[in-house]
Every structure is written in structure tokens, then in C-alpha cells.
Design an enzyme around this catalytic site. Sequence first.
Site, PDB file in Angstrom:
ATOM      1  N   HIS A  92      46.890  40.286  34.544  1.00 55.58           N
ATOM      2  CA  HIS A  92      46.757  40.724  35.931  1.00 55.58           C
ATOM      3  C   HIS A  92      45.279  40.826  36.314  1.00 55.58           C
ATOM      4  CE1 HIS A  92      51.040  42.553  36.475  1.00 55.58           C
ATOM      5  NE2 HIS A  92      51.045  41.261  36.257  1.00 55.58           N
ATOM      6  N   CYS A  98      48.869  47.823  34.291  1.00 60.19           N
ATOM      7  CA  CYS A  98      47.451  47.906  34.668  1.00 60.19           C
ATOM      8  C   CYS A  98      46.984  49.358  34.754  1.00 60.19           C
ATOM      9  CB  CYS A  98      47.210  47.219  35.999  1.00 60.19           C
ATOM     10  SG  CYS A  98      47.369  45.447  35.867  1.00 60.19           S
ATOM     11  N   GLU A 153      43.356  43.250  37.390  1.00 54.87           N
ATOM     12  CA  GLU A 153      42.586  44.394  36.867  1.00 54.87           C
ATOM     13  C   GLU A 153      42.126  44.131  35.437  1.00 54.87           C
ATOM     14  OE1 GLU A 153      45.488  44.293  38.393  1.00 54.87           O
ATOM     15  OE2 GLU A 153      46.026  46.172  39.374  1.00 54.87           O
ATOM     16  N   LEU A 177      62.710  14.382  54.721  1.00 53.82           N
ATOM     17  CA  LEU A 177      62.514  15.827  54.475  1.00 53.82           C
ATOM     18  C   LEU A 177      61.479  16.098  53.378  1.00 53.82           C
ATOM     19  CD1 LEU A 177      64.251  17.577  56.296  1.00 53.82           C
ATOM     20  CD2 LEU A 177      65.675  18.149  54.343  1.00 53.82           C
TER      21      LEU A 177
HETATM   22  C1  AOF Z   1      48.936  44.205  39.430  1.00 54.42           C
HETATM   23  N1  AOF Z   1      48.005  43.234  39.315  1.00 54.42           N
HETATM   24  O1  AOF Z   1      47.390  41.085  39.275  1.00 54.42           O
HETATM   25  C2  AOF Z   1      49.642  41.562  39.715  1.00 54.42           C
HETATM   26  C3  AOF Z   1      50.607  42.594  39.881  1.00 54.42           C
HETATM   27  O2  AOF Z   1      55.606  40.029  34.985  1.00 54.42           O
HETATM   28  P1  AOF Z   1      54.278  40.705  35.177  1.00 54.42           P
HETATM   29  O3  AOF Z   1      53.873  41.559  33.998  1.00 54.42           O
HETATM   30  O4  AOF Z   1      53.199  39.726  35.572  1.00 54.42           O
HETATM   31  O5  AOF Z   1      54.450  41.773  36.375  1.00 54.42           O
HETATM   32  C4  AOF Z   1      54.787  41.297  37.637  1.00 54.42           C
HETATM   33  C5  AOF Z   1      54.784  42.403  38.645  1.00 54.42           C
HETATM   34  O6  AOF Z   1      53.514  43.077  38.649  1.00 54.42           O
HETATM   35  C6  AOF Z   1      54.967  41.860  40.061  1.00 54.42           C
HETATM   36  O7  AOF Z   1      56.328  41.847  40.449  1.00 54.42           O
HETATM   37  C7  AOF Z   1      54.151  42.834  40.891  1.00 54.42           C
HETATM   38  O8  AOF Z   1      54.919  43.975  41.180  1.00 54.42           O
HETATM   39  C8  AOF Z   1      53.008  43.209  39.956  1.00 54.42           C
HETATM   40  N2  AOF Z   1      51.887  42.281  40.158  1.00 54.42           N
HETATM   41  N3  AOF Z   1      50.211  43.885  39.759  1.00 54.42           N
HETATM   42  O9  AOF Z   1      48.630  45.379  39.234  1.00 54.42           O
HETATM   43  C9  AOF Z   1      48.289  41.937  39.426  1.00 54.42           C
HETATM   44  N4  AOF Z   1      49.985  40.258  39.813  1.00 54.42           N
HETATM   45 ZN    ZN Z   2      49.328  44.903  36.759  1.00 53.36          ZN
END
Ligand code: AOF
Ligand code: ZN
Length: 367
Positions: free
Chosen positions: A50, A93, A52, A213
Site C-alpha cells: 500500500h 497500514c 503508506e 463495440l
Molecule cells: C490503504 N492504502 O494504498 C490502499 C488501501 O487486499 P489489500 O491488502 O490490498 O487491501 C485492499 C483494501 O485496502 C481495499 O479494499 C481498500 O479498502 C484498502 N486500500 N488502503 O491504506 C492503500 N490501496
Molecule cells: Zn493499507
Amino acid sequence: MSSKDFISQTLTLAKKGKGKVAPNPMVGCVITKKGKIIGEGWHKRYGKDHAEVNAIKDCQAKFGKNKSKELLKDSCFFVNLEPCSIKNNTPACTDSIIGVQAAKVVCSIKDPNPRINGKGINKLRAAGIKVEVGAASDEAKELNKIFIVNQKFKRPFITIKYAQTLDQMIGYQAKRGIQISNARSKQDVQNIRKEHSSILIGANTLRLDNPRLTSRPESKIKIQPAKIIVGNNFGRLIQKNIFKNFSHIFFVSSEKLIVPEKYSSKITCIQTNKRNGLQKLFKELMLRGYTSILVEGGKSIISSFIKKGYFDELIVYTAPRILGSKGLKAMDNKADKIIDTVTKVHSIENFGEDIKVTYINKKANGI
Ligand code: AOF
Ligand code: ZN
């Protein structure tokens, strides 16, 4: 640089993930200490780290293990989405932020994912970290509008699009294939197709117009949007242009269809009764990672999506022509009335003599 600059930098970083992170949201993160950036990151690919975590790694790579530890203590994290509090494909995170002993988190919006939705903020606060929510929230919502609808309504983001004349006609009742909008509007439609992972039409359009399409130029598009055909009476399928270039086709019909054998792995037939057809389709699309639909249907398709509240945006191109009494309206009277009460204008653009109005549905429905 101010707080406003840092949060807008998170949006710039987040956009680098466009086209690579769906069905996850686009997220960017900036870490600051005493008003200076010490780390930056974004969610780069679905299933990977992610934003962070990438920003923490960036800080560690730039300053080394010891110095970064010292810098990250009492730092401030800027993120365009609430930090997640769940372990899914990646660790939570919130744990990483608490782990480096940050002092403050500034995030634009709550995560609409029902498994998080405020829990990340609570977890950070419980650990003694100051959290501010709401910075640049309009931009953050716009950036992740597809993810928000997917999470909130458990269905794809839906855009209805059509072209009409000044007297609100989308064509003639008897004659097919008349061109209403100009070349610039049509080019814009291609851009809109690229923003959606599927395109939906009705069986009438398939039978009578035999469209390809596709998103164009076809040679430059790596993955074509899925094609969805809804209704009955498709005509002789094997002769249809939709099979010339496609990634996946969904047929939604109460008829039992015989599809060309050689394509069967890339074709899904959803057999329905009238009531549950769209809901079954939405579930199937979400399961397969198709997170948005562009509805390019005619009067009956447009009207039924509007009456069910199954649309998030409506895009109307209006050309300065009049078709008069032989014309066909875009929607029936009931849908027309609904449009007036549920939509608000989001933007107005000019393409030569055509006008494009984008409306937002204030009362969209989930399944
Ligand atoms: C964050 N930072 O950069 C993102 C978040 O399957 P995972 O572990 O990647 O988790 C996906 C979920 O995490 C997604 O549905 C959303 O709620 C959150 N995304 N959160 O703190 C990030 N991409
Ligand atoms: Zn996260």
C-alpha cells in the site's frame, strides 16, 4: 510547502496507479517532518504494498535504517484515503504507521470498504496519533469514484451516455443509424469508453446495427472493455461484429443462447427472469473484476437503468438539430421525470456546436 500542497501531492502520486490497481483504490502518501518531505509512495499494483508502506520504504531507502527511524518518529502522514486497518493481501497500514511512531495522519476521506470505514481512524487515535479527515475530499472522492460505488453499492460504477438533438431525440423511430453528434463528440466518447471496463447495449442494437463495440484505436488498446448485451432476440450470433475483437462478452437474456463453441471460455451467458437480470450481471462483473459499465443503449435500456436508480453519472451530448415528430425520445416519461429530480449538473463542455453535459445521480441505488 503547506498541508494543502502535501495532500495534493498524494493525489498526484495516487494517479500513477491508474489502470494498475483496480479493483483497489488509487492511493498516494507523503510523509513529512518539520514541513519537509521525508518519504513518498503510492499503491503501484493490485495485491502489492500500500501507499503508506511504500512511503516508509522510500524514507528508509533515502536516509538509511537509523536516520529514517529517527525521522519517522513524530512524523506526519498525508494520505488521500483512510489508512487500512485490516490484513488482506498486505498487512494493515495502521500497524505500520503506529510502528514508526508517527505523530499525525491527515487523510482526505474515510475508506468506504465496510471492513474499514472508520476503524482505521479509530485505531490510530487509540494509539495516540492525531488524525484529521476531510482535506481535499472532493478531489479524493472524484479520483476514487469507481472504488467508492463498488464498495458502497456492491455493484459496478454505471455511466449512461447518449447523444440527442435539441428536441431530445436520439434517432428516428423507423430509421436506424443516423448520426447526431459531431466528430469531436465521438472522439470524446472513445475517451469515455477507455475509462470503463465494460460497455452495455441492448439486443435491438446488436441485431439491427451490428456494432463492434470496441475501444479505439483498436491496435493501441491492450485489453478491450467487456461487451454486455441485454435482452432477447439477438439475431444470428455467429455473424456479429462483436466477436471480431473482444476480451469477454456477457449475454443477459431469458433466452437460452447458443454461442460459437470456439469462444465459449470468453463468453458468459446469464439467464434471467426480468426482475433479477441486472443484479445477477452486477455480481458476475464484480467477481470478474469489471468495476464499471458504460451504458450505450437505446430508449428501453436507458429508461430501465434510470428507473431502477442504477446509474452514477449521465452524459448527454446535445447537437443543434431537430428531428420533430418522427423522432424517438431517449427515455420514457417516467424516466424523464426521475432524471429531473435526482440529478445535478457536474460539468458542461463544448465540442464545436455540440454541448456535453455530465450529471451526477444524487440518489443512486445499490443492489
Ligand atoms: C490503504 N492504502 O494504498 C490502499 C488501501 O487486499 P489489500 O491488502 O490490498 O487491501 C485492499 C483494501 O485496502 C481495499 O479494499 C481498500 O479498502 C484498502 N486500500 N488502503 O491504506 C492503500 N490501496
Ligand atoms: Zn493499507
